[in-house]
Write an enzyme that holds these catalytic residues in place. Structure first.
Site, PDB file in Angstrom:
ATOM      1  CG  ASP A 183      -1.951  -1.046   1.285  1.00 41.88           C
ATOM      2  OD1 ASP A 183      -3.135  -0.728   1.156  1.00 41.88           O
ATOM      3  OD2 ASP A 183      -1.580  -2.231   1.445  1.00 41.88           O
ATOM      4  CD  GLU A 242      -7.744   2.755   1.701  1.00 39.28           C
ATOM      5  OE1 GLU A 242      -7.575   2.175   0.619  1.00 39.28           O
ATOM      6  OE2 GLU A 242      -8.371   2.266   2.654  1.00 39.28           O
ATOM      7  CG  ASP A 298      -7.930   1.666  -2.629  1.00 33.60           C
ATOM      8  OD1 ASP A 298      -6.869   1.398  -2.035  1.00 33.60           O
ATOM      9  OD2 ASP A 298      -9.041   1.224  -2.285  1.00 33.60           O
ATOM     10  CB  ILE A 312      -3.169  -2.374  -2.013  1.00 36.00           C
ATOM     11  CG1 ILE A 312      -1.687  -2.255  -2.398  1.00 36.00           C
ATOM     12  CG2 ILE A 312      -3.624  -3.843  -2.025  1.00 36.00           C
ATOM     13  CD1 ILE A 312      -1.256  -2.983  -3.664  1.00 36.00           C
ATOM     14  CG  ASP A 313     -10.191  -1.644  -3.864  1.00 37.74           C
ATOM     15  OD1 ASP A 313     -10.559  -1.554  -2.668  1.00 37.74           O
ATOM     16  OD2 ASP A 313     -10.986  -1.834  -4.807  1.00 37.74           O
ATOM     17  CB  THR A 346      -5.456  -4.506   2.037  1.00 39.38           C
ATOM     18  OG1 THR A 346      -5.379  -3.205   1.446  1.00 39.38           O
ATOM     19  CG2 THR A 346      -4.137  -4.817   2.709  1.00 39.38           C
ATOM     20  CG  HIS A 379     -16.102  -5.301   3.193  1.00 39.35           C
ATOM     21  ND1 HIS A 379     -14.956  -5.348   2.462  1.00 39.35           N
ATOM     22  CD2 HIS A 379     -15.720  -4.964   4.455  1.00 39.35           C
ATOM     23  CE1 HIS A 379     -13.914  -5.060   3.227  1.00 39.35           C
ATOM     24  NE2 HIS A 379     -14.359  -4.834   4.446  1.00 39.35           N
ATOM     25  CB  SER A 431     -10.195  -5.350  -5.076  1.00 39.20           C
ATOM     26  OG  SER A 431     -10.106  -6.084  -6.284  1.00 39.20           O
ATOM     27  CE  LYS A 483     -16.750  -6.771  -5.002  1.00 41.80           C
ATOM     28  NZ  LYS A 483     -15.440  -6.857  -4.336  1.00 41.80           N
ATOM     29  NE  ARG A 522     -18.917  -2.064  -1.124  1.00 39.85           N
ATOM     30  CZ  ARG A 522     -17.823  -2.813  -1.105  1.00 39.85           C
ATOM     31  NH1 ARG A 522     -17.644  -3.736  -2.026  1.00 39.85           N
ATOM     32  NH2 ARG A 522     -16.915  -2.628  -0.169  1.00 39.85           N
ATOM     33  CG  ASP A 567     -12.976   1.500  -1.538  1.00 43.11           C
ATOM     34  OD1 ASP A 567     -11.849   1.095  -1.871  1.00 43.11           O
ATOM     35  OD2 ASP A 567     -13.343   1.605  -0.352  1.00 43.11           O
TER      36      ASP A 567
END
Ligand code: AMP
Ligand code: MG
Length: 323
Positions: A45, A68, A121, A123-124, A126, A208, A232, A235, A249, A264
């Site tokens: 990150d 982020e 972001d 590393i989306d 993580t 989430h 992440s 998708k 989501r 995100d």
């Protein structure tokens, strides 16, 4: 329009994807700190945010970056070893990377969202990164609340798992290239209308989103396959390229106050829309990127191939009515 932003953004994300893929292979599950919200942050990150912010700042010194991460944790003496590791990975990509400039480069991403700015972001997903699975590097340019450019690096998606780099500009379609090189190809959502054959994707992490409701909706649509779970913004890449038809989501009942972060969703949502799909929140409202660091006026996310969008919204409304 935005040709230089596109060119430099793609170069920076592409270099960061190669670096992150190496860090993932060499350090899976290790070299991790825990943030104040108890989520993990890895050396990748920090390294990715430093690398991309340095490049963006060199070419666009006046454009602010809303990233982020910040350098607070790696400034602590007890994290000296992690600091050295981050630097050593950065120097494999950028041999001249200055030791003292590391925290400065990470903190170039500390701007507040206003006007025209980048959002990153590094590393989306993580947690997926740490499991050795999917993660993404997401960079977008936001211009007064509108997404002007979205770039999504998915180092473990497709092209024999060498990864795929997606990007989109409003009105110019969505594009992808294999991370290992090759020619750009137009990205299109699926044309599927038969719901039984549709593929449904959702988060891997159970906190989430509301998986109980999501499975109910998927069954109500008559989808035969179980939802596929992955971390992440990959998708969004999967829906944009027709490998899935629905990404849902629904806010988790344990965190009803959670608001989605702009980094995100900015890159991924534009890539799906420009590929011919639709993205909204779960009440059908367009995502509003003009409200600061979060999508304060939206609840949840629905990204689809477009054809099935209003049907999914109807079923969500029906389920809400049963509460
Ligand atoms: P995903 O891999 O799709 O589950 O998304 C990962 C992102 O979920 C992280 O980058 C977090 O910013 C975000 N996140 C963290 N907590 C929550 C929550 N309670 N609800 C929704 N998203 C969350
Ligand atoms: Mg993220």
């Amino acid at each position: 329009m935005l040709q230089k932003e596109q060119e430099i953004g793609l170069q920076a994300v592409s270099a960061a994807m190669a670096m992150a893929a190496i860090i993932q292979k060499e350090t899976t599950g290790r070299d991790t700190l825990t943030k104040s919200d108890r989520s993990p942050v890895t050396i990748a990150d920090f390294a990715v945010q430093a690398l991309i912010c340095k490049v963006l700042n060199r070419h666009f010194p006046r454009l602010h970056i809303v990233g982020e991460e910040d350098s607070l944790a790696i400034r602590r003496p007890e994290n000296k070893e992690l600091y050295a590791k981050i630097l050593s990975y950065l120097r494999k990509t950028d041999p001249g990377f200055d030791e003292k400039g590391l925290c400065h480069c990470i903190d170039l991403g500390g701007a507040e969202p206003a006007g025209t700015f980048w959002t990153l972001d590094p590393i989306d997903g993580t947690k997926g990164f740490l499991r050795g699975e999917q993660f993404a590097i997401a960079l977008a340019l936001i211009q007064n609340g509108q997404i002007g450019l979205g770039i999504l690096g998915c180092p473990n998606l497709g092209h024999e798992a060498g990864g795929t780099l997606f990007w989109a500009i409003p009105g110019q379609g969505s594009w992808s290239i294999p991370s290992r090189g090759g020619s750009a190809e137009a990205v299109r959502v699926s044309e599927r209308i038969e719901t039984r054959q549709m593929k449904f994707v959702e988060s891997y992490e159970s906190s989430h989103s509301d998986k109980d409701r999501q499975i109910w909706i998927s069954k109500r649509l008559g989808i035969e396959n179980s939802p596929e779970q992955m971390d992440s913004q990959v998708k969004y890449g999967i829906v944009a390229s027709g490998q899935a038809d629905i990404y849902l989501r629904i806010p988790h009942p344990a965190s009803p106050e959670y608001r989605e972060k702009i980094w995100d969703h900015a890159a991924g949502s534009l890539i799906v829309e420009e590929a011919g799909g639709r993205v909204s929140d779960i009440s059908g409202k367009p995502l509003d990127f003009s409200k600061g660091m979060t999508l304060a006026d939206n609840r949840g996310i629905l990204a689809t191939n477009g054809r099935i969008h209003s049907r999914v919204l109807e079923i969500i409304a029906e389920l809400d009515g049963q509460k």
